[in-house]
Design a protein around this motif. Structure first.
Motif, PDB file in Angstrom:
ATOM      1  N   ASP A  95     -63.000  -6.758 165.598  1.00 44.69           N
ATOM      2  CA  ASP A  95     -63.329  -7.696 166.677  1.00 44.69           C
ATOM      3  C   ASP A  95     -63.902  -9.006 166.147  1.00 44.69           C
TER       4      ASP A  95
ATOM      5  N   PHE B 260     -59.273 -12.425 163.471  1.00 43.78           N
ATOM      6  CA  PHE B 260     -57.977 -12.601 164.135  1.00 43.78           C
ATOM      7  C   PHE B 260     -56.840 -12.725 163.126  1.00 43.78           C
TER       8      PHE B 260
ATOM      9  N   ALA C 240     -54.570  -9.026 167.526  1.00 51.41           N
ATOM     10  CA  ALA C 240     -55.598  -8.789 168.536  1.00 51.41           C
ATOM     11  C   ALA C 240     -55.806  -7.291 168.594  1.00 51.41           C
ATOM     12  N   ARG C 241     -57.028  -6.876 168.924  1.00 48.81           N
ATOM     13  CA  ARG C 241     -57.245  -5.449 169.179  1.00 48.81           C
ATOM     14  C   ARG C 241     -57.098  -5.190 170.666  1.00 48.81           C
ATOM     15  N   ASP C 242     -56.341  -4.148 170.982  1.00 52.05           N
ATOM     16  CA  ASP C 242     -56.127  -3.740 172.372  1.00 52.05           C
ATOM     17  C   ASP C 242     -56.521  -2.270 172.455  1.00 52.05           C
TER      18      ASP C 242
ATOM     19  N   TRP D 209     -57.438 -13.416 172.766  1.00 52.13           N
ATOM     20  CA  TRP D 209     -58.178 -12.945 171.583  1.00 52.13           C
ATOM     21  C   TRP D 209     -58.614 -14.120 170.712  1.00 52.13           C
TER      22      TRP D 209
END
Lengths: 208, 208
Positions: A26, A29, A49-51, A125
């Motif tokens: 987090d 990027f 991006a983290r999802d 993000w």
């Protein structure tokens, strides 16, 4: 890089480990994606991006890692933050403080509504709040781009923190020892040359 | 060298020559190395230095990329600097300004005087002037560490610079567009807890 802590996340691992992995992801990027091309490894930088429990990578349909994902190549993705250079009294103990995550797995290509949602997530993000402010993508634009998702299942994290760990016999040295912090910051937004000067910098950029 | 250098050219992302490849490498010290393990790619972060027409990577004798070099694995090494987030008026044209180099080849393990010199180079790469100030490595210390050299022969570089390149029909939008600069800086040196307070920060750190 010594004095590392290593966390390995496999299915059903402790939540604390997961939190640490998520916090490293987090904070960034930019990732480096390694994939196979003709049996050889290829590494390229790309944005992610983290999802939730996966990361999303996007690229043009013709980019190497997208084709590799379509062909079922195994992936290895690295995300690293350097926090300091560790200046020890010997070369062996000189090091860097860092936090890194490496993810292994196979990428899956997202389609349809899931892909459209992923593209929005990637924009937000980079700049939280941005999606609500820009033009919606057209169907041809969505078709030009591919999104590859990689599940956060086989993941390891490593970090080094703290000062130099010198050998006891070196502590009497008159050599300076310590940390040189490395900081990555976002500067003041710079308006595009073709921007109407009456359009102010939005709040989500002024107060992120 | 330039006749052996592969430059990948994209519309506004061409990097002209070897000098530019060197300048991208010379601006950093962190790379991501991809190698093969059981036929799969593995990427890990590590520190590097440029030594003329090659880069030097170091690690413990047991680290994965060192073993891979010994076993003749092909390598792919990426170095990337992000300079700005590009905030365009559409998602498709949103991007990042960056400079990156990717090197392909096989690593060779350095030994003897060449290895000892390489270890010094790596220390001075992180902090110019440092080698002259620290204890000389012992023979067992040199033996604990491996140095892998990778020739700068098969190299590609990419860069994006400048503001957003929006579609003409989006220029009338009331959305802010421009760049958010990303800066990596070195902070003030922080003395180690076990440092004699009478030892000042050396000139090579105060005025690098």
């Amino acid at each position: 890089m010594s004095d590392k802590t290593t966390i390995r996340r496999l299915p059903d691992r402790a939540v604390a480990d997961t939190d640490q992995i998520f916090s490293i992801l987090d904070a960034g990027f930019l990732c480096h994606v390694a994939y196979l091309r003709d049996g050889r490894p290829v590494v390229i930088p790309t944005l992610y991006a983290r999802d939730g429990e996966r990361i999303l990578l996007h690229g043009s349909n013709s980019s190497g890692f997208v084709r590799a994902a379509r062909e079922g190549s195994p992936f290895s993705v690295g995300v690293t933050h350097v926090d300091a250079i560790v200046a020890a009294r010997s070369g062996l103990h000189s090091s860097a403080n860092y936090r890194s995550v490496v993810i292994h797995g196979h990428g899956s290509i997202l389609e349809g509504a899931e892909k459209a949602k992923a593209l929005d997530l990637i924009v937000d993000w980079m700049i939280p709040g941005r999606v609500a402010d820009i033009r919606r993508p057209t169907e041809p634009e969505v078709k030009q781009t591919s999104v590859v998702a990689l599940d956060l299942v086989e993941v390891s994290a490593k970090a080094r923190t703290g000062g130099p760990k010198d050998d006891p016999e070196d502590l009497g040295s008159d050599t300076w020892a310590g940390l040189i912090p490395i900081e990555q910051t976002r500067g003041e937004p710079i308006a595009a040359e073709d921007l109407d000067p009456g359009i102010p910098v939005p709040d989500y950029l002024n107060n992120p």
